[in-house]
Design a protein around this motif. Structure first.
Motif, PDB file in Angstrom:
ATOM      1  N   PHE A 102     -15.783  -2.375   9.211  1.00 34.22           N
ATOM      2  CA  PHE A 102     -14.773  -3.203   8.557  1.00 34.22           C
ATOM      3  C   PHE A 102     -14.415  -2.669   7.166  1.00 34.22           C
ATOM      4  CE2 PHE A 102     -16.351  -5.970  11.821  1.00 34.22           C
ATOM      5  CZ  PHE A 102     -15.244  -6.717  12.206  1.00 34.22           C
ATOM      6  N   GLY A 103     -15.335  -1.922   6.557  1.00 32.79           N
ATOM      7  CA  GLY A 103     -15.085  -1.377   5.233  1.00 32.79           C
ATOM      8  C   GLY A 103     -16.207  -0.446   4.838  1.00 32.79           C
ATOM      9  N   PRO A 104     -16.154   0.129   3.638  1.00 33.38           N
ATOM     10  CA  PRO A 104     -17.179   1.064   3.187  1.00 33.38           C
ATOM     11  C   PRO A 104     -18.602   0.511   3.230  1.00 33.38           C
ATOM     12  CG  PRO A 104     -15.277   1.165   1.741  1.00 33.38           C
ATOM     13  CD  PRO A 104     -15.048   0.008   2.656  1.00 33.38           C
ATOM     14  N   ARG A 105     -18.755  -0.793   3.022  1.00 26.67           N
ATOM     15  CA  ARG A 105     -20.100  -1.371   2.999  1.00 26.67           C
ATOM     16  C   ARG A 105     -20.864  -1.064   4.281  1.00 26.67           C
ATOM     17  NH1 ARG A 105     -22.582  -5.937   4.840  1.00 26.67           N
ATOM     18  NH2 ARG A 105     -24.162  -6.929   3.515  1.00 26.67           N
ATOM     19  N   ASP A 106     -20.195  -1.093   5.427  1.00 27.69           N
ATOM     20  CA  ASP A 106     -20.854  -0.812   6.699  1.00 27.69           C
ATOM     21  C   ASP A 106     -21.322   0.639   6.761  1.00 27.69           C
ATOM     22  OD1 ASP A 106     -20.257  -3.413   7.488  1.00 27.69           O
ATOM     23  OD2 ASP A 106     -18.333  -2.832   8.359  1.00 27.69           O
ATOM     24  N   VAL A 107     -20.512   1.539   6.226  1.00 27.26           N
ATOM     25  CA  VAL A 107     -20.872   2.956   6.213  1.00 27.26           C
ATOM     26  C   VAL A 107     -22.050   3.191   5.269  1.00 27.26           C
ATOM     27  CG1 VAL A 107     -20.024   5.304   5.830  1.00 27.26           C
ATOM     28  CG2 VAL A 107     -18.470   3.551   6.732  1.00 27.26           C
ATOM     29  N   TRP A 108     -22.028   2.537   4.120  1.00 29.75           N
ATOM     30  CA  TRP A 108     -23.097   2.709   3.137  1.00 29.75           C
ATOM     31  C   TRP A 108     -24.440   2.267   3.697  1.00 29.75           C
ATOM     32  CZ3 TRP A 108     -19.808  -0.088  -1.105  1.00 29.75           C
ATOM     33  CH2 TRP A 108     -18.803   0.784  -1.548  1.00 29.75           C
ATOM     34  N   PHE A 109     -24.444   1.189   4.485  1.00 35.06           N
ATOM     35  CA  PHE A 109     -25.704   0.717   5.072  1.00 35.06           C
ATOM     36  C   PHE A 109     -26.342   1.810   5.915  1.00 35.06           C
ATOM     37  CE2 PHE A 109     -28.041  -1.001   8.679  1.00 35.06           C
ATOM     38  CZ  PHE A 109     -28.979  -1.789   8.057  1.00 35.06           C
ATOM     39  N   VAL A 110     -25.539   2.417   6.789  1.00 34.37           N
ATOM     40  CA  VAL A 110     -26.059   3.470   7.664  1.00 34.37           C
ATOM     41  C   VAL A 110     -26.438   4.704   6.854  1.00 34.37           C
ATOM     42  CG1 VAL A 110     -25.509   4.988   9.610  1.00 34.37           C
ATOM     43  CG2 VAL A 110     -24.764   2.602   9.641  1.00 34.37           C
ATOM     44  N   ASP A 111     -25.599   5.069   5.903  1.00 33.53           N
ATOM     45  CA  ASP A 111     -25.863   6.224   5.050  1.00 33.53           C
ATOM     46  C   ASP A 111     -27.191   6.050   4.308  1.00 33.53           C
ATOM     47  OD1 ASP A 111     -25.819   8.308   3.187  1.00 33.53           O
ATOM     48  OD2 ASP A 111     -23.680   8.117   2.803  1.00 33.53           O
ATOM     49  N   ASP A 112     -27.377   4.896   3.693  1.00 31.12           N
ATOM     50  CA  ASP A 112     -28.603   4.647   2.927  1.00 31.12           C
ATOM     51  C   ASP A 112     -29.844   4.648   3.823  1.00 31.12           C
ATOM     52  OD1 ASP A 112     -27.176   4.480   0.603  1.00 31.12           O
ATOM     53  OD2 ASP A 112     -27.169   2.297   0.501  1.00 31.12           O
ATOM     54  N   LEU A 113     -29.731   4.028   4.993  1.00 27.89           N
ATOM     55  CA  LEU A 113     -30.884   3.984   5.886  1.00 27.89           C
ATOM     56  C   LEU A 113     -31.226   5.388   6.397  1.00 27.89           C
ATOM     57  CD1 LEU A 113     -33.067   2.460   7.321  1.00 27.89           C
ATOM     58  CD2 LEU A 113     -31.399   1.705   9.035  1.00 27.89           C
ATOM     59  N   LEU A 114     -30.222   6.183   6.683  1.00 28.02           N
ATOM     60  CA  LEU A 114     -30.478   7.562   7.106  1.00 28.02           C
ATOM     61  C   LEU A 114     -31.187   8.344   5.995  1.00 28.02           C
ATOM     62  CD1 LEU A 114     -27.203   8.566   9.003  1.00 28.02           C
ATOM     63  CD2 LEU A 114     -29.501   8.335   9.979  1.00 28.02           C
ATOM     64  N   THR A 115     -30.740   8.154   4.759  1.00 27.29           N
ATOM     65  CA  THR A 115     -31.380   8.844   3.634  1.00 27.29           C
ATOM     66  C   THR A 115     -32.848   8.444   3.512  1.00 27.29           C
ATOM     67  OG1 THR A 115     -29.300   9.055   2.418  1.00 27.29           O
ATOM     68  CG2 THR A 115     -31.339   9.172   1.132  1.00 27.29           C
ATOM     69  N   GLN A 116     -33.136   7.149   3.658  1.00 27.73           N
ATOM     70  CA  GLN A 116     -34.519   6.687   3.592  1.00 27.73           C
ATOM     71  C   GLN A 116     -35.354   7.298   4.714  1.00 27.73           C
ATOM     72  OE1 GLN A 116     -34.687   2.405   3.440  1.00 27.73           O
ATOM     73  NE2 GLN A 116     -33.158   2.281   1.821  1.00 27.73           N
ATOM     74  N   LEU A 117     -34.790   7.320   5.915  1.00 30.30           N
ATOM     75  CA  LEU A 117     -35.526   7.863   7.058  1.00 30.30           C
ATOM     76  C   LEU A 117     -35.767   9.360   6.900  1.00 30.30           C
ATOM     77  CD1 LEU A 117     -33.738   5.906   9.914  1.00 30.30           C
ATOM     78  CD2 LEU A 117     -36.177   5.771   9.350  1.00 30.30           C
ATOM     79  N   GLU A 118     -34.724  10.093   6.515  1.00 29.10           N
ATOM     80  CA  GLU A 118     -34.875  11.541   6.336  1.00 29.10           C
ATOM     81  C   GLU A 118     -35.923  11.859   5.275  1.00 29.10           C
ATOM     82  OE1 GLU A 118     -30.278  12.880   7.447  1.00 29.10           O
ATOM     83  OE2 GLU A 118     -30.811  12.231   5.429  1.00 29.10           O
ATOM     84  N   THR A 119     -35.890  11.110   4.189  1.00 28.83           N
ATOM     85  CA  THR A 119     -36.867  11.322   3.116  1.00 28.83           C
ATOM     86  C   THR A 119     -38.278  11.023   3.600  1.00 28.83           C
ATOM     87  OG1 THR A 119     -35.195  10.751   1.444  1.00 28.83           O
ATOM     88  CG2 THR A 119     -37.509  10.664   0.775  1.00 28.83           C
ATOM     89  N   HIS A 120     -38.438   9.902   4.275  1.00 27.18           N
ATOM     90  CA  HIS A 120     -39.753   9.487   4.766  1.00 27.18           C
ATOM     91  C   HIS A 120     -40.305  10.463   5.802  1.00 27.18           C
ATOM     92  CE1 HIS A 120     -43.004   6.901   6.135  1.00 27.18           C
ATOM     93  NE2 HIS A 120     -42.524   6.958   7.366  1.00 27.18           N
ATOM     94  N   LEU A 121     -39.419  11.008   6.648  1.00 27.81           N
ATOM     95  CA  LEU A 121     -39.855  11.860   7.751  1.00 27.81           C
ATOM     96  C   LEU A 121     -39.903  13.342   7.397  1.00 27.81           C
ATOM     97  CD1 LEU A 121     -37.680  10.107  10.480  1.00 27.81           C
ATOM     98  CD2 LEU A 121     -40.183   9.977  10.298  1.00 27.81           C
ATOM     99  N   GLY A 122     -39.462  13.670   6.188  1.00 29.28           N
ATOM    100  CA  GLY A 122     -39.454  15.063   5.784  1.00 29.28           C
ATOM    101  C   GLY A 122     -38.327  15.866   6.396  1.00 29.28           C
ATOM    102  N   LEU A 123     -37.270  15.191   6.815  1.00 35.59           N
ATOM    103  CA  LEU A 123     -36.086  15.870   7.351  1.00 35.59           C
ATOM    104  C   LEU A 123     -35.154  16.245   6.212  1.00 35.59           C
ATOM    105  CD1 LEU A 123     -35.342  13.439  10.330  1.00 35.59           C
ATOM    106  CD2 LEU A 123     -36.537  15.642  10.443  1.00 35.59           C
ATOM    107  N   GLU A 124     -34.274  17.189   6.461  1.00 39.23           N
ATOM    108  CA  GLU A 124     -33.295  17.578   5.449  1.00 39.23           C
ATOM    109  C   GLU A 124     -32.375  16.403   5.146  1.00 39.23           C
ATOM    110  OE1 GLU A 124     -29.438  20.561   4.940  1.00 39.23           O
ATOM    111  OE2 GLU A 124     -30.858  20.877   6.597  1.00 39.23           O
ATOM    112  N   VAL A 125     -32.344  15.971   3.913  1.00 36.34           N
ATOM    113  CA  VAL A 125     -31.550  14.808   3.541  1.00 36.34           C
ATOM    114  C   VAL A 125     -30.059  15.156   3.592  1.00 36.34           C
ATOM    115  CG1 VAL A 125     -31.011  13.154   1.706  1.00 36.34           C
ATOM    116  CG2 VAL A 125     -33.384  13.850   2.113  1.00 36.34           C
ATOM    117  N   GLY A 126     -29.331  14.365   4.339  1.00 41.42           N
ATOM    118  CA  GLY A 126     -27.897  14.561   4.449  1.00 41.42           C
ATOM    119  C   GLY A 126     -27.464  15.407   5.619  1.00 41.42           C
TER     120      GLY A 126
END
Length: 308
Positions: A102-126
């Motif tokens: 519906f707007g940027p907020r929905d994208v930011w939620f997924v973006d932020d969660l992916l960043t947290q997961l990548e950081t936690h799992l040692g994956l390349e962030v982004g």
């Protein structure tokens, strides 16, 4: 302007079917998205995650882009879709497709969660990128804002089925008219939405992808809609059946005639420039720096598609 990733054909594959996932991996699609949203009933959404994890981790995907369409952020499954799949198969996942934005907020939620997961799992962030479905009137009204909202974002997709419902369009899907439904409108009802979304995507360096064509028994209709989208600047189209892949791969790649014409036009302009002229003539048509941009883009696209 577009990303370096080929998206001539994006094959939709239900996450509940290991057999269909395996067939998708062996297909000629540029991108395969394993679906957890509309093609999977509520009772099978959680168990389908494991099918997707197994497919990403065990199948040979060749040069395909591997994507997953998660459930919308407004549902109880979105968070779990991301956590489970990225945790177990994040290194084999290239793109997450977010539906019903519906707007940027929905994208930011997924973006932020992916960043947290990548950081936690040692994956390349982004590294895991995003595609967003423009299929609500709210999203279409804010499409320029959405296109600019995340560095992970690579593509916008026009989702006409839900957009019909959101806008109140009395037409179920692209292809309904070809199947005998009353069209009731003297033109392409999707032209404005297509053009606006493509313009927003191009302005922000994103790929524009045309959505599904429901009449899988009408390949001529699929090719017509693909051609319209390609002419306006889309780089590809969804395939909801494997029979649509070859059509999309052909339509969204320059033809031999287009490549020949573009090569001749660019050469003519370069020759004119060496002679100190601001424009050239080719087959009775004037070509200047502005039109040269079109022909250079054709040649760039041909190289990307491997047809030149």
């Amino acid at each position: 302007m577009s990303t370096s990733r080929l998206r001539r054909s994006e094959l939709s594959t239900p996450g509940h079917s290991p057999k269909m996932i395996a067939k998708a991996a062996a297909s000629e699609a540029d991108l395969v998205f394993l679906d957890l949203e509309d093609s999977v009933v509520a009772a099978k959404k959680i168990e389908s995650r494991q099918n997707i994890i197994d497919g990403l981790n065990t199948l040979d995907w060749g040069s395909k882009t591997r994507a997953v369409r998660i459930n919308p952020v407004s549902t109880p499954w979105c968070h779990g879709d991301l956590v489970d799949i990225v945790t177990a198969a994040g290194s084999n996942l290239d793109v997450v497709i977010i539906p019903k934005v519906f707007g940027p907020r929905d994208v930011w939620f997924v973006d932020d969660l992916l960043t947290q997961l990548e950081t936690h799992l040692g994956l390349e962030v982004g590294r895991i990128k995003l595609e967003v479905l423009i299929e609500e009137t709210e999203a279409l009204s804010r499409v320029e804002e959405i296109a600019a909202c995340s560095p992970r974002l690579e593509a916008l997709i026009l989702g006409v089925g839900d957009l019909s419902a959101s806008q109140g369009i009395r037409l179920g899907h692209i292809g309904a008219a070809a199947e005998g439904a009353t069209y009731g409108y003297p033109g392409d009802v999707w032209h404005y939405a297509r053009n606006r979304m493509i313009g927003a995507a191009r302005a922000h360096g994103l790929d524009a992808v045309d959505g599904p064509y429901g009449a899988i028994s009408n390949p001529d209709g699929y090719e017509r809609e693909s051609t319209w989208a390609a002419t306006l600047g889309s780089v590809g189209k969804w395939a909801i059946h494997p029979s649509q892949i070859a059509i999309a791969n052909r339509v969204f790649a320059p033809t031999a005639a287009e490549i020949e014409r573009a090569t001749a036009a660019v050469s003519a302009v370069e020759e004119a420039e060496r002679a100190g002229l601001g424009a050239a003539s080719l087959n009775g048509m004037m070509i200047d720096a502005a039109t040269t941009r079109i022909f250079v883009a054709v040649l760039d696209r041909a190289r990307q598609c491997g047809v030149m």
